[in-house]
Design a protein around this motif. Structure first.
Motif, mmCIF file in Angstrom:
data_model
loop_
_atom_site.group_PDB
_atom_site.id
_atom_site.type_symbol
_atom_site.label_atom_id
_atom_site.label_comp_id
_atom_site.label_asym_id
_atom_site.label_seq_id
_atom_site.Cartn_x
_atom_site.Cartn_y
_atom_site.Cartn_z
ATOM 1 N N VAL A 129 0.844 -0.945 -0.078
ATOM 2 C CA VAL A 129 -0.018 0.051 0.038
ATOM 3 C C VAL A 129 0.951 1.085 -0.030
ATOM 4 N N VAL A 130 0.609 2.111 -1.024
ATOM 5 C CA VAL A 130 1.426 3.559 -0.849
ATOM 6 C C VAL A 130 0.398 4.508 -0.783
ATOM 7 N N VAL A 131 0.662 5.476 0.247
ATOM 8 C CA VAL A 131 -0.128 6.512 0.454
ATOM 9 C C VAL A 131 0.709 7.853 0.401
ATOM 10 N N GLU A 132 -0.101 8.710 -0.093
ATOM 11 C CA GLU A 132 0.583 10.120 -0.078
ATOM 12 C C GLU A 132 0.742 10.734 0.986
ATOM 13 N N GLY A 133 1.789 11.544 1.132
ATOM 14 C CA GLY A 133 2.248 12.386 2.280
ATOM 15 C C GLY A 133 1.143 13.399 2.506
ATOM 16 N N ALA A 134 1.201 13.744 4.006
ATOM 17 C CA ALA A 134 0.377 15.106 4.555
ATOM 18 C C ALA A 134 0.743 16.195 3.586
ATOM 19 N N ARG A 135 -0.330 17.036 3.228
ATOM 20 C CA ARG A 135 -0.064 18.325 2.415
ATOM 21 C C ARG A 135 -0.143 19.402 3.423
ATOM 22 N N ARG A 136 0.810 20.286 3.267
ATOM 23 C CA ARG A 136 0.990 21.348 4.283
ATOM 24 C C ARG A 136 -0.129 22.494 4.205
ATOM 25 N N ARG A 137 -0.817 22.626 5.269
ATOM 26 C CA ARG A 137 -1.951 23.618 5.155
ATOM 27 C C ARG A 137 -1.666 24.992 5.677
ATOM 28 N N GLU A 138 -2.119 26.017 4.811
ATOM 29 C CA GLU A 138 -1.964 27.354 5.294
ATOM 30 C C GLU A 138 -2.562 27.519 6.613
ATOM 31 N N ALA A 139 -1.867 28.348 7.608
ATOM 32 C CA ALA A 139 -2.493 28.485 8.756
ATOM 33 C C ALA A 139 -2.171 29.643 9.340
ATOM 34 N N SER A 140 -2.709 30.562 10.022
ATOM 35 C CA SER A 140 -2.337 31.556 10.690
ATOM 36 C C SER A 140 -1.769 30.994 12.104
ATOM 37 N N ALA A 141 -0.797 31.909 12.501
ATOM 38 C CA ALA A 141 -0.095 31.536 13.913
ATOM 39 C C ALA A 141 -1.225 31.232 15.107
ATOM 40 N N ASP A 142 -2.180 32.482 14.998
ATOM 41 C CA ASP A 142 -3.111 32.115 15.908
ATOM 42 C C ASP A 142 -4.017 30.592 15.945
ATOM 43 N N ASP A 143 -4.299 30.229 14.464
ATOM 44 C CA ASP A 143 -5.083 29.088 14.427
ATOM 45 C C ASP A 143 -4.185 28.027 14.756
ATOM 46 N N ALA A 144 -2.784 28.026 14.433
ATOM 47 C CA ALA A 144 -1.775 27.019 14.836
ATOM 48 C C ALA A 144 -1.630 26.604 16.243
ATOM 49 N N LEU A 145 -1.625 27.920 16.773
ATOM 50 C CA LEU A 145 -1.471 27.621 18.364
ATOM 51 C C LEU A 145 -2.722 27.020 18.926
ATOM 52 N N ALA A 146 -3.709 27.449 18.464
ATOM 53 C CA ALA A 146 -5.290 26.888 18.791
ATOM 54 C C ALA A 146 -5.190 25.395 18.657
ATOM 55 N N GLN A 147 -4.602 24.766 17.575
ATOM 56 C CA GLN A 147 -4.363 23.406 17.306
ATOM 57 C C GLN A 147 -3.602 22.747 18.173
ATOM 58 N N VAL A 148 -2.179 23.277 18.453
ATOM 59 C CA VAL A 148 -1.393 22.811 19.610
ATOM 60 C C VAL A 148 -2.265 22.792 20.826
ATOM 61 N N GLN A 149 -2.990 23.739 21.239
ATOM 62 C CA GLN A 149 -3.470 23.666 22.647
ATOM 63 C C GLN A 149 -4.757 22.701 22.716
ATOM 64 N N GLU A 150 -5.297 22.555 21.511
ATOM 65 C CA GLU A 150 -6.411 21.370 21.411
ATOM 66 C C GLU A 150 -5.907 20.123 21.676
ATOM 67 N N LEU A 151 -4.635 19.786 20.844
ATOM 68 C CA LEU A 151 -3.967 18.435 21.006
ATOM 69 C C LEU A 151 -3.337 18.416 22.580
ATOM 70 N N VAL A 152 -2.877 19.244 23.055
ATOM 71 C CA VAL A 152 -2.168 19.219 24.642
ATOM 72 C C VAL A 152 -3.468 18.865 25.324
ATOM 73 N N ALA A 153 -4.656 19.563 25.046
ATOM 74 C CA ALA A 153 -5.867 19.233 26.206
ATOM 75 C C ALA A 153 -6.378 17.760 25.881
ATOM 76 N N SER A 154 -6.154 17.356 24.749
ATOM 77 C CA SER A 154 -6.542 15.756 24.536
ATOM 78 C C SER A 154 -5.622 14.930 24.948
ATOM 79 N N GLY A 155 -4.400 15.402 25.783
ATOM 80 C CA GLY A 155 -3.397 14.370 26.469
ATOM 81 C C GLY A 155 -1.886 14.477 25.788
ATOM 82 N N MET A 156 -1.897 15.063 24.646
ATOM 83 C CA MET A 156 -0.673 14.785 23.913
ATOM 84 C C MET A 156 0.398 15.883 24.681
ATOM 85 N N ARG A 157 1.663 15.530 24.624
ATOM 86 C CA ARG A 157 2.750 16.146 25.223
ATOM 87 C C ARG A 157 2.892 17.460 24.471
#
Length: 273
Positions: free
Chosen positions: A216-244
């Motif tokens: 099975v050959v799978v395409e890699g992740a494509r980088r999404r354009e995101a603002s710094a604020d949006d990216a920070l919010a994503q980080v905080q969401e992942l941390v809240a879910s239990g990720m380091r």
């Protein structure tokens, strides 16, 4: 020395002249399955009957030192059931031991299911990662796939026909259904087939049952354009879910192209009152 010898992955016509020559003259052949290798010798018309030594996942640790010492005195040929030894097959432990003992290691290149599938997949080939077989248990497999969700390189997996449909469904859940995927079946054989599509499309096809060797050959992740604020919010969401925090920053960075260090520092600063 130790000679890693690539064998056909399906079509006997892919056996190289060098492979045939070395097998015709070998005194000792270390094989993943001695019965399979014996059949290969007969199929290739090789009259030589070398000493066949079994090397598999259950005995490689015990036999590595002994075989490496033997290779210091005479040439030893290593073959797997198909393709290049030591690549998702026995051989790595013996090679590592041989290197530690100062024994020369070389290879006879040849067929590779990994490289063939990658080349014919239609997906980017400039950068890729080989992930071998995913865990058999569903929960462990989903965890492994989620960890690869941000991998930007093309990914190559081996999978069994029995688990293909469930693995494709798990890929759709972990990667999203927009990723391009190629399922390569029975490479170099009479019924060679490549199916291309999304995870959901291919899972529906595989649900009726698939036979043969699967890559099975799978395409890699494509980088999404995101603002710094949006990216920070994503980080905080992942941390809240239990990720380091460090892992969360790295994952969002892989998706957005932003600096992992900057995201980490921003998340730390946001924690301060």
């Amino acid at each position: 020395m130790i000679i890693l010898a690539a064998t056909p992955i399906g079509n006997l016509g892919d056996a190289s002249r060098r492979l045939i020559e070395v097998l015709e003259n070998a005194e000792v052949v270390v094989a993943e399955d001695t019965r399979t290798t014996g059949g290969l010798l007969r199929a290739l018309g090789i009259e030589n009957r070398p000493r066949l030594v079994a090397l598999h996942d259950h005995n490689e640790k015990q036999k590595a030192a002994e075989l490496a010492a033997l290779a210091a005195e005479q040439d030893i040929v290593i073959v797997s059931d198909a393709g290049m030894p030591a690549i998702s097959d026995p051989g790595y432990g013996l090679v590592a031991e041989a290197v530690a003992q100062g024994v020369t290691v070389t290879a006879i290149p040849g067929p590779s299911a990994v490289l063939m599938a990658l080349a014919i997949s239609g997906l980017p080939t400039d950068r890729f990662t080989f992930e071998g077989f995913l865990p058999r248990k569903s929960g462990e497999r989903r965890t492994a796939l989620r960890a690869l969700a941000g991998e930007p390189r093309t990914m190559v997996f081996f999978e069994s026909p029995a688990r293909l449909a469930s693995t494709l469904a798990d890929m759709g859940e972990a990667f999203g259904d927009e990723r391009r995927i190629a399922v390569c079946r029975e490479l170099t054989k009479l019924y060679e087939e490549v199916r291309r599509g999304t995870a959901s499309e291919l899972a529906a096809w595989a649900a009726d049952g698939v036979k043969g060797e699967i890559v099975v050959v799978v395409e890699g992740a494509r980088r999404r354009e995101a603002s710094a604020d949006d990216a920070l919010a994503q980080v905080q969401e992942l941390v809240a879910s239990g990720m380091r925090l460090k892992d969360a920053a790295a994952e969002v960075a892989a998706h957005t192209g932003l600096s992992s260090r900057d995201l980490y520092q921003a998340a730390l600063a946001a924690r301060k009152p």
